[in-house]
Write an enzyme that holds these catalytic residues in place. Structure first.
Site, PDB file in Angstrom:
ATOM      1  N   LYS A  11     -11.310  -0.355  -1.127  1.00  0.00           N
ATOM      2  CA  LYS A  11     -11.492   1.084  -1.274  1.00  0.00           C
ATOM      3  C   LYS A  11     -10.892   1.487  -2.610  1.00  0.00           C
ATOM      4  O   LYS A  11     -10.119   0.732  -3.189  1.00  0.00           O
ATOM      5  CB  LYS A  11     -10.867   1.837  -0.103  1.00  0.00           C
ATOM      6  CG  LYS A  11      -9.407   1.569   0.118  1.00  0.00           C
ATOM      7  CD  LYS A  11      -8.994   2.076   1.496  1.00  0.00           C
ATOM      8  CE  LYS A  11      -7.615   1.580   1.861  1.00  0.00           C
ATOM      9  NZ  LYS A  11      -7.507   1.145   3.249  1.00  0.00           N
ATOM     10  N   ASP A  62      -0.856   1.717  -3.983  1.00  0.00           N
ATOM     11  CA  ASP A  62      -1.605   0.696  -4.719  1.00  0.00           C
ATOM     12  C   ASP A  62      -2.945   1.206  -5.231  1.00  0.00           C
ATOM     13  O   ASP A  62      -3.760   0.415  -5.721  1.00  0.00           O
ATOM     14  CB  ASP A  62      -1.794  -0.557  -3.856  1.00  0.00           C
ATOM     15  CG  ASP A  62      -2.590  -0.265  -2.607  1.00  0.00           C
ATOM     16  OD1 ASP A  62      -2.532   0.874  -2.110  1.00  0.00           O
ATOM     17  OD2 ASP A  62      -3.284  -1.178  -2.115  1.00  0.00           O
ATOM     18  N   ASP A  92      -5.645   2.604  -3.779  1.00  0.00           N
ATOM     19  CA  ASP A  92      -6.946   2.484  -3.115  1.00  0.00           C
ATOM     20  C   ASP A  92      -7.285   3.679  -2.222  1.00  0.00           C
ATOM     21  O   ASP A  92      -8.412   3.817  -1.772  1.00  0.00           O
ATOM     22  CB  ASP A  92      -7.077   1.155  -2.351  1.00  0.00           C
ATOM     23  CG  ASP A  92      -6.015   0.966  -1.300  1.00  0.00           C
ATOM     24  OD1 ASP A  92      -5.129   1.838  -1.173  1.00  0.00           O
ATOM     25  OD2 ASP A  92      -6.058  -0.076  -0.608  1.00  0.00           O
ATOM     26  N   ARG A  93      -6.295   4.542  -1.961  1.00  0.00           N
ATOM     27  CA  ARG A  93      -6.592   5.714  -1.131  1.00  0.00           C
ATOM     28  C   ARG A  93      -6.763   6.954  -2.006  1.00  0.00           C
ATOM     29  O   ARG A  93      -6.294   6.973  -3.145  1.00  0.00           O
ATOM     30  CB  ARG A  93      -5.467   5.966  -0.135  1.00  0.00           C
ATOM     31  CG  ARG A  93      -5.318   4.854   0.872  1.00  0.00           C
ATOM     32  CD  ARG A  93      -4.344   5.251   1.958  1.00  0.00           C
ATOM     33  NE  ARG A  93      -4.268   4.179   2.947  1.00  0.00           N
ATOM     34  CZ  ARG A  93      -3.710   4.300   4.138  1.00  0.00           C
ATOM     35  NH1 ARG A  93      -3.152   5.441   4.482  1.00  0.00           N
ATOM     36  NH2 ARG A  93      -3.691   3.283   4.977  1.00  0.00           N
ATOM     37  N   ASP A 121      -2.657   6.665  -3.499  1.00  0.00           N
ATOM     38  CA  ASP A 121      -1.501   6.082  -2.817  1.00  0.00           C
ATOM     39  C   ASP A 121      -0.803   4.994  -3.631  1.00  0.00           C
ATOM     40  O   ASP A 121      -1.115   4.790  -4.804  1.00  0.00           O
ATOM     41  CB  ASP A 121      -1.903   5.523  -1.447  1.00  0.00           C
ATOM     42  CG  ASP A 121      -2.658   4.214  -1.574  1.00  0.00           C
ATOM     43  OD1 ASP A 121      -3.386   4.054  -2.569  1.00  0.00           O
ATOM     44  OD2 ASP A 121      -2.526   3.349  -0.690  1.00  0.00           O
ATOM     45  N   SER A 170       0.816  -1.210   0.000  1.00  0.00           N
ATOM     46  CA  SER A 170       0.000   0.000   0.000  1.00  0.00           C
ATOM     47  C   SER A 170       0.848   1.257   0.000  1.00  0.00           C
ATOM     48  O   SER A 170       1.657   1.473  -0.891  1.00  0.00           O
ATOM     49  CB  SER A 170      -0.949  -0.028   1.199  1.00  0.00           C
ATOM     50  OG  SER A 170      -1.834   1.057   1.137  1.00  0.00           O
ATOM     51  N   HIS A 171       0.697   2.080   1.045  1.00  0.00           N
ATOM     52  CA  HIS A 171       1.361   3.379   1.097  1.00  0.00           C
ATOM     53  C   HIS A 171       2.754   3.285   1.712  1.00  0.00           C
ATOM     54  O   HIS A 171       3.424   4.304   1.839  1.00  0.00           O
ATOM     55  CB  HIS A 171       0.496   4.319   1.923  1.00  0.00           C
ATOM     56  CG  HIS A 171       0.133   3.706   3.241  1.00  0.00           C
ATOM     57  ND1 HIS A 171      -0.817   2.720   3.333  1.00  0.00           N
ATOM     58  CD2 HIS A 171       0.624   3.889   4.473  1.00  0.00           C
ATOM     59  CE1 HIS A 171      -0.907   2.335   4.601  1.00  0.00           C
ATOM     60  NE2 HIS A 171      -0.042   3.021   5.314  1.00  0.00           N
TER      61      HIS A 171
HETATM   62  C1  G1P Z   1      -4.243   1.811   8.388  1.00  0.00           C
HETATM   63  C2  G1P Z   1      -5.471   2.696   8.434  1.00  0.00           C
HETATM   64  C3  G1P Z   1      -6.709   1.872   8.181  1.00  0.00           C
HETATM   65  C4  G1P Z   1      -6.577   1.132   6.853  1.00  0.00           C
HETATM   66  C5  G1P Z   1      -5.280   0.340   6.838  1.00  0.00           C
HETATM   67  C6  G1P Z   1      -5.040  -0.294   5.482  1.00  0.00           C
HETATM   68  O1  G1P Z   1      -4.323   0.822   9.359  1.00  0.00           O
HETATM   69  O2  G1P Z   1      -5.566   3.360   9.678  1.00  0.00           O
HETATM   70  O3  G1P Z   1      -7.825   2.706   8.188  1.00  0.00           O
HETATM   71  O4  G1P Z   1      -7.643   0.267   6.655  1.00  0.00           O
HETATM   72  O5  G1P Z   1      -4.177   1.199   7.126  1.00  0.00           O
HETATM   73  O6  G1P Z   1      -4.951   0.648   4.458  1.00  0.00           O
HETATM   74  P1  G1P Z   1      -3.582   0.925  10.791  1.00  0.00           P
HETATM   75  O7  G1P Z   1      -2.122   1.158  10.516  1.00  0.00           O
HETATM   76  O8  G1P Z   1      -4.191   2.098  11.490  1.00  0.00           O
HETATM   77  O9  G1P Z   1      -3.879  -0.376  11.474  1.00  0.00           O
HETATM   78 ZN    ZN Z   2      -3.336   1.455  -0.316  1.00  0.00          ZN
END
Ligand code: G1P
Ligand code: ZN
Length: 546
Positions: free
Chosen positions: A379, A282, A284-285, A280, A116-117
């Protein structure tokens, strides 16, 4: 080409979290590490009798190790009798696109390669996640089974075939399996064209509407370019940093005002376009930005819900909204006005799956720049941006006007998240334990100008399957609806990350344009008083404030 069985020793710690297995690239590069996890996926699917001859979708966000992992997974899929694998060209598929393709092609499931990010590159992170046939992340019973296999397996099966050409669209045979390299964008773009009024958005750009979409050198660039510039006719150069890079250009591909500082500076300056957006690693954000205004993700969810019917895909209205517990209650006010339910789930997209599948919710969102709907089971960053474009095109209003009018109608939920990253895990856990021990005594207490109505550690009972998830975050809810929420991140890869969420409701339009941190200052002080966060973590300031 032959299929080999290779002896291996299980790797410790291959427990997939809510977003799959995320580790440093260097861990994934250990001989057999990726193979162990992939073998565990196939053993799990095999035990369900689901692998032989079936179709899987495979792709990732293009980060370092993506191509190599895809070659390994393809050779293992062939060895396990998979019928066909649909791979995005160049190994590229955004997380929402994987979800879309699984659903559209009625695949058994898909494998998403992404962290992801989290930063990419040789020293960054890598990740792998299995999604099931509804297009969403595998439920816990599957991820638990995968984990159990990683602890006990003693060999993995793999073909010794050479690498597959991932860069040309078309079909190739690998052992008995077909590898079909597909256009990374086409299926997804077609889905979007069915949900939104592309004619209206095209006309908006023709009228001279200006926009900047920052792809952050991550996966959404190609999607935004093909759709926003290609199909919607925005001028070339509207999408910047559009080329996915293995290290995301050294940046942190997480769209928030801190990481997308360049976009924010542009939107605050004299040359600001009408609309700014980013996505982001991947895809999805999403982040939505107007002139001098970054829209809070919680507000964005509420605004999308309040205006859903402007988009053809939601013309008949929404059935319900779902938001994660720490997300602000702005959406609840909209749900109330629309006479639909608002579900409060634990953090993590997977909790929305059952609600969407059961038709209980149409829209869902998290404060962490994640918004989406029933169209897929992830998302979806580009989807959110297209919704806003559709809304602007339909109303002729600017982002600022839309937001101000929303607050005027529903009131404003001032909202902020303070992250304390990479703190000592022992200290963070001790702080949470101490807080839990205090909850009972907090109820009914007066703290500053507030009175505590409820203090608990959030427990969620899924209304569809009645499964219970406990210890999902400490919340201190005041009688006026203001809230303080504290939880530990489940996705960090270094030490522990404490997340402090703050929310305060303001009905009076005369007080809708205060500085957010100032508006929240009394709650910030109470959070410190109750948790002792600074002393416990040894940090004077949060690492990131969004
Ligand atoms: C974080 C975000 C959460 C999201 C997740 C995956 O998780 O807060 O909303 O679903 O990344 O993208 P966290 O690191 O808080 O567990
Ligand atoms: Zn992501």
């Amino acid at each position: 080409m032959t299929i080999q069985t290779i002896a291996t020793t299980p790797f410790a710690g291959q427990r997939p979290g809510t977003s799959g297995l995320r580790k440093k690239v260097t861990e994934f590069q250990q001989p057999g590490y990726l193979e162990n996890f992939v073998e565990a996926i196939f053993l799990t699917l095999g035990a369900l009798g689901e692998v032989q001859g079936r179709t899987l979708v495979l792709g990732g966000d293009g980060r370092y190790f993506n191509r190599q992992a895809i070659q390994t997974i393809l050779r293992m899929a062939a060895a396990h009798g998979v019928g066909r694998v649909l791979v995005g060209r160049g190994g590229i598929l955004s997380t929402p696109a994987v979800s879309c393709v699984i659903r559209k092609r009625a695949a058994l499931g898909g494998i998403v390669l992404s962290a992801s990010h989290n930063p990419g590159g040789p020293d960054g992170d890598f990740g792998i996640k299995y999604n099931i046939d509804n297009g969403g992340p595998a439920p816990e019973k599957i991820t638990d089974a995968i984990y159990e296999h990683t602890k006990t397996l003693s060999s993995y099966r793999i073909s010794d075939a050479g690498p597959v050409d991932l860069d040309s669209i078309g079909s190739i045979r690998l052992e008995g399996m077909e590898v079909e390299v597909i256009d990374s964008v086409a299926d997804y773009a077609e889905l979007m064209a069915g949900l939104f009024d592309f004619d209206a958005i095209r006309a908006l750009f023709q009228r001279g509407f200006t926009m900047r979409f920052d792809g952050m050198h991550a996966v959404s660039g190609p999607y935004a370019k093909a759709i926003i510039e290609g199909m919607l006719g925005a001028p070339a150069g509207t999408v910047v940093n559009a080329e996915p890079l293995e290290d995301f250009g050294g940046h942190h591909p997480d769209p928030n005002p801190v990481n997308a500082a360049e976009l924010i500076a542009l939107m605050d300056g004299p040359d600001a376009p009408d609309f700014g957006a980013a996505s982001d690693g991947d895809g999805d954000r999403n982040m939505i930005v107007g002139r001098k205004l970054a829209v809070s993700p919680s507000d964005s969810l509420a605004i999308i819900a309040a205006n859903a019917t402007v988009a053809p895909g939601y013309r008949d209205g929404i059935k319900g909204i779902a938001r994660s517990m720490p997300t602000s209650q702005a959406a609840d006010r909209v749900a109330n006005a629309l006479g639909v339910s608002c579900f409060e789930t634990p953090t993590g997209w997977k909790y929305f799956g059952n609600l969407l599948d059961a038709g209980l919710a149409t829209l869902c969102g998290e404060e962490s720049y994640g918004t989406g709907s029933m169209h897929i089971r992830e998302k979806d960053g580009v989807w959110a941006v297209l919704f806003w474009l559709n809304l602007i095109a339909a109303t002729g209003k600017s982002v600022n006007e839309i937001v101000q009018e929303h607050w005027a109608r529903f009131g404003r939920n001032y909202y902020s998240r303070h992250d304390y990253e990479a703190v000592d895990a022992g200290a963070a856990n001790a702080m949470m334990e101490a807080l839990r021990g205090k909850l009972e005594s907090l109820a009914g207490q007066t703290l500053g100008d507030f009175r505590v109505q409820l203090a608990d550690d959030f427990t969620y009972t899924d209304p569809v399957d009645n499964s219970v998830s406990s210890r999902q975050g400490v919340r201190i809810v005041m009688t006026d609806g203001s809230r303080i929420v504290l939880r530990l991140s489940g996705t960090g890869t270094e030490g522990a990350t404490v997340r402090l969420y703050l929310e305060r409701y303001e009905a009076d339009p005369a007080r809708h344009n205060l500085d957010t941190q100032q508006a929240l200052a009394p709650l910030i002080a109470i959070a410190e008083q109750v948790s002792g966060l600074k002393a416990r973590t040894g940090r004077e300031q949060p690492s990131v404030v969004t």
